[in-house]
Design a protein around this motif. Structure first.
Motif, PDB file in Angstrom:
ATOM      1  N   LEU A  54       0.960  -1.363   0.280  1.00 13.92           N
ATOM      2  CA  LEU A  54       0.026  -0.054   0.126  1.00 13.92           C
ATOM      3  C   LEU A  54       0.944   1.503  -0.015  1.00 13.92           C
ATOM      4  CD1 LEU A  54      -2.646   1.085  -0.083  1.00 13.92           C
ATOM      5  CD2 LEU A  54      -2.816   0.976   2.755  1.00 13.92           C
ATOM      6  N   SER A  55       2.042   1.360   0.669  1.00 16.02           N
ATOM      7  CA  SER A  55       3.144   2.784   0.579  1.00 16.02           C
ATOM      8  C   SER A  55       3.604   2.530  -0.282  1.00 16.02           C
ATOM      9  CB  SER A  55       3.994   2.308   2.309  1.00 16.02           C
ATOM     10  OG  SER A  55       4.581   1.367   2.017  1.00 16.02           O
ATOM     11  N   PHE A  56       3.803   1.804  -1.285  1.00 21.19           N
ATOM     12  CA  PHE A  56       4.664   1.540  -2.167  1.00 21.19           C
ATOM     13  C   PHE A  56       3.473   2.415  -3.406  1.00 21.19           C
ATOM     14  CE2 PHE A  56       4.960   0.325  -7.045  1.00 21.19           C
ATOM     15  CZ  PHE A  56       6.193   0.431  -7.151  1.00 21.19           C
ATOM     16  N   LEU A  57       2.422   1.393  -3.185  1.00 17.60           N
ATOM     17  CA  LEU A  57       0.912   1.846  -4.001  1.00 17.60           C
ATOM     18  C   LEU A  57       1.075   3.801  -4.227  1.00 17.60           C
ATOM     19  CD1 LEU A  57      -0.915   0.461  -5.719  1.00 17.60           C
ATOM     20  CD2 LEU A  57      -1.883  -0.046  -4.099  1.00 17.60           C
ATOM     21  N   LEU A  58       0.450   4.098  -3.558  1.00 20.93           N
ATOM     22  CA  LEU A  58      -0.117   5.508  -2.926  1.00 20.93           C
ATOM     23  C   LEU A  58       1.139   6.418  -2.799  1.00 20.93           C
ATOM     24  CD1 LEU A  58      -1.792   5.283   0.967  1.00 20.93           C
ATOM     25  CD2 LEU A  58      -2.559   5.209  -1.331  1.00 20.93           C
ATOM     26  N   ASP A  59       1.925   6.393  -2.909  1.00 23.47           N
ATOM     27  CA  ASP A  59       3.340   7.171  -3.551  1.00 23.47           C
ATOM     28  C   ASP A  59       3.508   6.888  -4.792  1.00 23.47           C
ATOM     29  OD1 ASP A  59       6.119   7.651  -2.810  1.00 23.47           O
ATOM     30  OD2 ASP A  59       7.392   6.973  -4.076  1.00 23.47           O
ATOM     31  N   ARG A  60       3.311   6.207  -5.678  1.00 21.25           N
ATOM     32  CA  ARG A  60       3.022   6.565  -6.955  1.00 21.25           C
ATOM     33  C   ARG A  60       1.809   6.825  -7.883  1.00 21.25           C
ATOM     34  NH1 ARG A  60       7.248   4.535  -5.514  1.00 21.25           N
ATOM     35  NH2 ARG A  60       8.153   3.352  -6.546  1.00 21.25           N
ATOM     36  N   ILE A  61       0.951   6.936  -6.797  1.00 18.04           N
ATOM     37  CA  ILE A  61       0.266   8.025  -7.450  1.00 18.04           C
ATOM     38  C   ILE A  61      -0.588   9.844  -6.601  1.00 18.04           C
ATOM     39  CG2 ILE A  61      -1.333   5.939  -7.748  1.00 18.04           C
ATOM     40  CD1 ILE A  61      -3.222   6.470  -5.131  1.00 18.04           C
ATOM     41  N   LYS A  62       0.584   9.558  -6.267  1.00 18.91           N
ATOM     42  CA  LYS A  62       0.530  10.998  -4.870  1.00 18.91           C
ATOM     43  C   LYS A  62       0.921  11.487  -6.354  1.00 18.91           C
ATOM     44  CE  LYS A  62       4.312  10.820  -2.158  1.00 18.91           C
ATOM     45  NZ  LYS A  62       5.459  11.070  -1.047  1.00 18.91           N
ATOM     46  N   GLY A  63       0.044  13.309  -5.593  1.00 14.48           N
ATOM     47  CA  GLY A  63       1.243  14.149  -6.782  1.00 14.48           C
ATOM     48  C   GLY A  63       1.798  14.944  -6.347  1.00 14.48           C
ATOM     49  N   ASP A  77       1.409  -1.393 -13.369  1.00 17.08           N
ATOM     50  CA  ASP A  77       0.061  -1.774 -13.334  1.00 17.08           C
ATOM     51  C   ASP A  77      -0.970  -1.055 -12.376  1.00 17.08           C
ATOM     52  OD1 ASP A  77       0.789  -2.331 -16.086  1.00 17.08           O
ATOM     53  OD2 ASP A  77       0.909  -4.009 -15.647  1.00 17.08           O
ATOM     54  N   ARG A  78      -0.764  -1.836 -10.948  1.00 18.64           N
ATOM     55  CA  ARG A  78      -1.509  -1.919  -9.952  1.00 18.64           C
ATOM     56  C   ARG A  78      -1.742  -0.339 -10.030  1.00 18.64           C
ATOM     57  NH1 ARG A  78       0.112  -6.803  -5.776  1.00 18.64           N
ATOM     58  NH2 ARG A  78      -1.021  -7.953  -6.235  1.00 18.64           N
ATOM     59  N   ALA A  79      -0.745   0.248  -9.931  1.00 19.72           N
ATOM     60  CA  ALA A  79      -0.851   2.002  -9.233  1.00 19.72           C
ATOM     61  C   ALA A  79      -2.062   2.496 -10.428  1.00 19.72           C
ATOM     62  CB  ALA A  79       1.123   2.675  -9.040  1.00 19.72           C
ATOM     63  N   TRP A  80      -1.146   2.357 -11.682  1.00 17.94           N
ATOM     64  CA  TRP A  80      -2.383   2.545 -12.871  1.00 17.94           C
ATOM     65  C   TRP A  80      -3.780   2.207 -12.635  1.00 17.94           C
ATOM     66  CZ3 TRP A  80      -2.819   0.506 -18.225  1.00 17.94           C
ATOM     67  CH2 TRP A  80      -3.956   1.426 -18.830  1.00 17.94           C
ATOM     68  N   TYR A  81      -3.897   1.337 -12.468  1.00 17.99           N
ATOM     69  CA  TYR A  81      -5.389   1.146 -12.149  1.00 17.99           C
ATOM     70  C   TYR A  81      -5.853   1.923 -10.858  1.00 17.99           C
ATOM     71  CZ  TYR A  81      -9.687  -1.775 -10.578  1.00 17.99           C
ATOM     72  OH  TYR A  81     -10.846  -2.693 -10.744  1.00 17.99           O
ATOM     73  N   VAL A  82      -5.922   1.741  -9.995  1.00 14.59           N
ATOM     74  CA  VAL A  82      -5.971   2.974  -8.655  1.00 14.59           C
ATOM     75  C   VAL A  82      -6.159   3.934  -8.941  1.00 14.59           C
ATOM     76  CG1 VAL A  82      -5.476   3.417  -5.729  1.00 14.59           C
ATOM     77  CG2 VAL A  82      -5.196   1.157  -6.926  1.00 14.59           C
ATOM     78  N   TRP A  83      -5.612   4.928  -9.676  1.00 14.50           N
ATOM     79  CA  TRP A  83      -5.210   6.290  -9.578  1.00 14.50           C
ATOM     80  C   TRP A  83      -5.966   6.287 -11.058  1.00 14.50           C
ATOM     81  CZ3 TRP A  83      -3.928   8.110 -14.964  1.00 14.50           C
ATOM     82  CH2 TRP A  83      -3.844   9.126 -15.161  1.00 14.50           C
ATOM     83  N   ARG A  84      -5.986   5.522 -12.214  1.00 16.68           N
ATOM     84  CA  ARG A  84      -7.599   6.079 -12.769  1.00 16.68           C
ATOM     85  C   ARG A  84      -8.801   5.347 -12.472  1.00 16.68           C
ATOM     86  NH1 ARG A  84     -10.861   7.031 -15.907  1.00 16.68           N
ATOM     87  NH2 ARG A  84     -11.346   7.341 -17.585  1.00 16.68           N
ATOM     88  N   MET A  85      -9.245   4.654 -11.334  1.00 17.55           N
ATOM     89  CA  MET A  85     -10.909   4.319 -11.189  1.00 17.55           C
ATOM     90  C   MET A  85     -10.750   5.716  -9.700  1.00 17.55           C
ATOM     91  SD  MET A  85     -11.324   2.347 -12.318  1.00 17.55           S
ATOM     92  CE  MET A  85     -12.740   1.241 -11.490  1.00 17.55           C
ATOM     93  N   ALA A  86      -9.678   6.258  -9.174  1.00 16.45           N
ATOM     94  CA  ALA A  86     -10.134   7.290  -7.610  1.00 16.45           C
ATOM     95  C   ALA A  86     -10.380   8.171  -9.154  1.00 16.45           C
ATOM     96  CB  ALA A  86      -8.688   7.423  -7.654  1.00 16.45           C
ATOM     97  N   ARG A  87      -9.676   8.777  -9.650  1.00 15.80           N
ATOM     98  CA  ARG A  87     -10.394   9.672 -11.139  1.00 15.80           C
ATOM     99  C   ARG A  87     -11.518   9.108 -11.777  1.00 15.80           C
ATOM    100  NH1 ARG A  87      -7.169  13.784 -13.324  1.00 15.80           N
ATOM    101  NH2 ARG A  87      -8.451  12.817 -15.639  1.00 15.80           N
ATOM    102  N   PHE A  88     -11.489   8.216 -11.713  1.00 14.62           N
ATOM    103  CA  PHE A  88     -13.348   7.844 -12.295  1.00 14.62           C
ATOM    104  C   PHE A  88     -14.403   8.287 -10.576  1.00 14.62           C
ATOM    105  CE2 PHE A  88     -16.596   4.924 -12.773  1.00 14.62           C
ATOM    106  CZ  PHE A  88     -17.483   5.302 -13.868  1.00 14.62           C
ATOM    107  N   HIS A  89     -13.764   7.696  -9.876  1.00 19.56           N
ATOM    108  CA  HIS A  89     -14.721   7.325  -8.935  1.00 19.56           C
ATOM    109  C   HIS A  89     -15.143   9.092  -8.209  1.00 19.56           C
ATOM    110  CE1 HIS A  89     -15.475   3.320  -8.337  1.00 19.56           C
ATOM    111  NE2 HIS A  89     -13.880   3.351  -8.398  1.00 19.56           N
ATOM    112  N   GLY A  90     -13.861   9.419  -8.016  1.00 18.68           N
ATOM    113  CA  GLY A  90     -13.591  11.314  -7.545  1.00 18.68           C
ATOM    114  C   GLY A  90     -14.018  12.253  -8.914  1.00 18.68           C
TER     115      GLY A  90
END
Length: 178
Positions: A54-63, A77-90
């Motif tokens: 989780l810390s790696f993932l969040l580090d990859r998507i933070k602005g 790939d996992r970071a891209w998925y979370v980043w893209r889905m967060a943009r969609f949901h938000g």
């Protein structure tokens, strides 16, 4: 299958078998016997996926600024998925996030990644429902009066509203806007 695991278990189990090759490392097409078995392209022939860091993932998507997401698609790939889905949901980008879903095909940790994306959307954008409500309305489902008046979600969630609010749509997905 990942559906057999709770979210708590998904955070504790070090690795799970690929949902496509079922851990065998070889992908076979049972309904198409003419196609030769081959190393599974979804898990790269490993047969499993490691637990989400989780810390790696969040580090990859933070602005760059606190409380924001990066403007460019992450390479992981996992970071891209979370980043893209967060943009969609938000509501930052309410076009369907199909290509990001393809990147995590076979990953048994996707239910956990979905929960992370929803939490990130809530934290960054203040909602985790903009994309789903926009599409619910488009598919003919009833939505609340407060939603229709624009009281609870960003303009991107409204019928006829903009599909991208921040102009950070990845180049590879811009064809969706044409």
């Amino acid at each position: 299958m990942a559906d057999a695991y709770t979210l708590e278990q998904l955070t504790e189990i070090d690795y799970l078998p690929c949902t496509r090759c079922e851990g065998s490392t070889i992908l076979t097409y049972k309904t198409m016997p003419d196609i030769a078995p081959r190393p599974c392209p979804f898990c790269n022939g490993r047969g499993h996926f490691h637990r989400v860091d989780l810390s790696f993932l969040l580090d990859r998507i933070k602005g760059r600024k606190a409380g924001t997401l990066r403007s460019k698609r992450p390479d992981d790939d996992r970071a891209w998925y979370v980043w893209r889905m967060a943009r969609f949901h938000g509501g930052a980008d309410v076009t369907m996030p199909m290509t990001a879903s393809f990147a995590v095909t076979g990953d048994p940790y996707v239910p956990y990644l979905d929960k992370v994306a929803e939490a990130v959307a809530q934290s960054v954008y203040g909602t985790e429902r903009a994309g789903s409500l926009r599409w619910a309305h488009a598919m003919g489902h009833e939505v609340s009066d407060a939603y229709m008046r624009g009281e609870i979600l960003p303009p991107s969630a409204m019928p006829g509203g903009p599909v991208v609010l921040d102009n950070h749509k990845p180049y590879s997905e811009r064809a969706e806007l044409v």
